[in-house]
Design a protein around this motif. Sequence first.
Motif, PDB file in Angstrom:
ATOM      1  N   VAL A 179     -19.361  27.129 -63.210  1.00 33.62           N
ATOM      2  CA  VAL A 179     -20.290  26.868 -64.144  1.00 33.62           C
ATOM      3  C   VAL A 179     -20.519  28.133 -64.861  1.00 33.62           C
ATOM      4  O   VAL A 179     -20.830  29.213 -64.042  1.00 33.62           O
ATOM      5  CB  VAL A 179     -21.650  26.134 -63.770  1.00 33.62           C
ATOM      6  CG1 VAL A 179     -22.398  27.081 -62.689  1.00 33.62           C
ATOM      7  CG2 VAL A 179     -22.403  25.642 -64.866  1.00 33.62           C
ATOM      8  N   GLU A 180     -20.545  28.406 -66.086  1.00 29.81           N
ATOM      9  CA  GLU A 180     -20.802  29.608 -66.860  1.00 29.81           C
ATOM     10  C   GLU A 180     -22.114  29.612 -67.535  1.00 29.81           C
ATOM     11  O   GLU A 180     -22.617  28.593 -67.580  1.00 29.81           O
ATOM     12  CB  GLU A 180     -19.757  29.910 -67.790  1.00 29.81           C
ATOM     13  CG  GLU A 180     -18.121  29.710 -67.388  1.00 29.81           C
ATOM     14  CD  GLU A 180     -17.811  31.104 -66.409  1.00 29.81           C
ATOM     15  OE1 GLU A 180     -18.544  32.136 -66.999  1.00 29.81           O
ATOM     16  OE2 GLU A 180     -17.022  31.036 -65.555  1.00 29.81           O
ATOM     17  N   ALA A 181     -22.484  31.023 -67.975  1.00 27.62           N
ATOM     18  CA  ALA A 181     -23.821  30.977 -68.810  1.00 27.62           C
ATOM     19  C   ALA A 181     -23.833  29.656 -69.855  1.00 27.62           C
ATOM     20  O   ALA A 181     -23.047  29.935 -70.679  1.00 27.62           O
ATOM     21  CB  ALA A 181     -23.683  32.401 -69.538  1.00 27.62           C
ATOM     22  N   GLY A 182     -24.870  28.997 -70.035  1.00 26.20           N
ATOM     23  CA  GLY A 182     -25.181  28.271 -70.888  1.00 26.20           C
ATOM     24  C   GLY A 182     -24.572  26.724 -70.744  1.00 26.20           C
ATOM     25  O   GLY A 182     -24.673  25.853 -71.626  1.00 26.20           O
ATOM     26  N   GLU A 183     -23.824  26.599 -69.652  1.00 28.63           N
ATOM     27  CA  GLU A 183     -23.294  25.413 -69.465  1.00 28.63           C
ATOM     28  C   GLU A 183     -23.909  24.335 -68.470  1.00 28.63           C
ATOM     29  O   GLU A 183     -24.923  24.900 -67.773  1.00 28.63           O
ATOM     30  CB  GLU A 183     -21.884  25.649 -68.662  1.00 28.63           C
ATOM     31  CG  GLU A 183     -20.845  26.324 -69.569  1.00 28.63           C
ATOM     32  CD  GLU A 183     -19.579  26.176 -68.560  1.00 28.63           C
ATOM     33  OE1 GLU A 183     -18.621  26.251 -69.293  1.00 28.63           O
ATOM     34  OE2 GLU A 183     -19.445  26.211 -67.654  1.00 28.63           O
ATOM     35  N   GLU A 184     -23.888  23.261 -68.731  1.00 21.21           N
ATOM     36  CA  GLU A 184     -24.643  22.134 -67.762  1.00 21.21           C
ATOM     37  C   GLU A 184     -23.647  21.128 -67.463  1.00 21.21           C
ATOM     38  O   GLU A 184     -22.826  20.593 -68.624  1.00 21.21           O
ATOM     39  CB  GLU A 184     -25.517  21.782 -68.445  1.00 21.21           C
ATOM     40  CG  GLU A 184     -26.442  20.713 -67.765  1.00 21.21           C
ATOM     41  CD  GLU A 184     -27.877  20.219 -68.088  1.00 21.21           C
ATOM     42  OE1 GLU A 184     -28.317  19.206 -68.218  1.00 21.21           O
ATOM     43  OE2 GLU A 184     -28.419  20.918 -69.228  1.00 21.21           O
ATOM     44  N   LEU A 185     -23.331  20.636 -66.387  1.00 22.71           N
ATOM     45  CA  LEU A 185     -22.190  19.582 -65.951  1.00 22.71           C
ATOM     46  C   LEU A 185     -22.678  18.862 -64.791  1.00 22.71           C
ATOM     47  O   LEU A 185     -23.611  19.006 -64.252  1.00 22.71           O
ATOM     48  CB  LEU A 185     -21.005  20.343 -65.589  1.00 22.71           C
ATOM     49  CG  LEU A 185     -20.923  21.193 -64.484  1.00 22.71           C
ATOM     50  CD1 LEU A 185     -20.569  20.884 -63.180  1.00 22.71           C
ATOM     51  CD2 LEU A 185     -19.885  22.236 -64.854  1.00 22.71           C
ATOM     52  N   SER A 186     -22.193  17.719 -64.788  1.00 19.14           N
ATOM     53  CA  SER A 186     -22.152  16.762 -63.808  1.00 19.14           C
ATOM     54  C   SER A 186     -20.804  15.995 -63.472  1.00 19.14           C
ATOM     55  O   SER A 186     -20.357  15.628 -64.497  1.00 19.14           O
ATOM     56  CB  SER A 186     -23.445  15.792 -64.037  1.00 19.14           C
ATOM     57  OG  SER A 186     -23.297  15.027 -65.323  1.00 19.14           O
ATOM     58  N   SER A 187     -20.627  15.592 -62.221  1.00 18.74           N
ATOM     59  CA  SER A 187     -19.592  14.598 -62.005  1.00 18.74           C
ATOM     60  C   SER A 187     -19.992  14.105 -60.368  1.00 18.74           C
ATOM     61  O   SER A 187     -20.924  14.205 -59.664  1.00 18.74           O
ATOM     62  CB  SER A 187     -18.223  15.502 -61.987  1.00 18.74           C
ATOM     63  OG  SER A 187     -17.388  14.866 -61.868  1.00 18.74           O
ATOM     64  N   ALA A 188     -18.744  13.874 -59.816  1.00 18.88           N
ATOM     65  CA  ALA A 188     -18.947  13.260 -58.272  1.00 18.88           C
ATOM     66  C   ALA A 188     -17.561  13.785 -57.601  1.00 18.88           C
ATOM     67  O   ALA A 188     -16.661  13.766 -58.287  1.00 18.88           O
ATOM     68  CB  ALA A 188     -18.938  11.942 -58.461  1.00 18.88           C
ATOM     69  N   LEU A 189     -17.865  14.107 -56.168  1.00 23.61           N
ATOM     70  CA  LEU A 189     -16.730  14.466 -55.547  1.00 23.61           C
ATOM     71  C   LEU A 189     -16.645  13.132 -54.564  1.00 23.61           C
ATOM     72  O   LEU A 189     -17.707  12.524 -53.772  1.00 23.61           O
ATOM     73  CB  LEU A 189     -16.972  15.555 -54.458  1.00 23.61           C
ATOM     74  CG  LEU A 189     -16.357  15.734 -53.355  1.00 23.61           C
ATOM     75  CD1 LEU A 189     -14.744  16.141 -53.662  1.00 23.61           C
ATOM     76  CD2 LEU A 189     -17.026  16.793 -52.537  1.00 23.61           C
TER      77      LEU A 189
END
Length: 132
Positions: A91-101
């Motif tokens: 994850v980099e500056a300004g990023e937002e993420l979501s997922s699953a393992l």
Amino acid sequence: MKRIIALAAALIMALSLAGCGGPVSHYKAVGFVHSETPSSSFMSFMSFSGTMVFKMNCREGERIKYSAKLESGSAAVSCECGGVRKELFTVEAGEELSSALEYAGEEKIYLIVETTGECRNGDFRFDVEQAG
């Protein structure tokens, strides 16, 4: 007699240090709040640099849902299962993420958050849930 006691104490100390398994957290942080249970872990901070390790349990039919966001800086999240480490995401500056393992074949899983330098205003969350 003193030599035997000293040797026994040294041996016990060496075994206790060598017996530690899995990765270890080491970091410098400001405004750092974190929690860790076998099924839910998170970290939120104003400033963070270093490594944070979460130990979680994931069984057959379960997955780990995750989310991450950073205002500045860069961080990589890895998963270690059975001694094998694999990078999940960055994850980099300004990023937002979501997922699953999905289930990784091991019950005990280490989730490792490592920064590249200092990160600011971040939030990382990991929750075990039923897959499907």
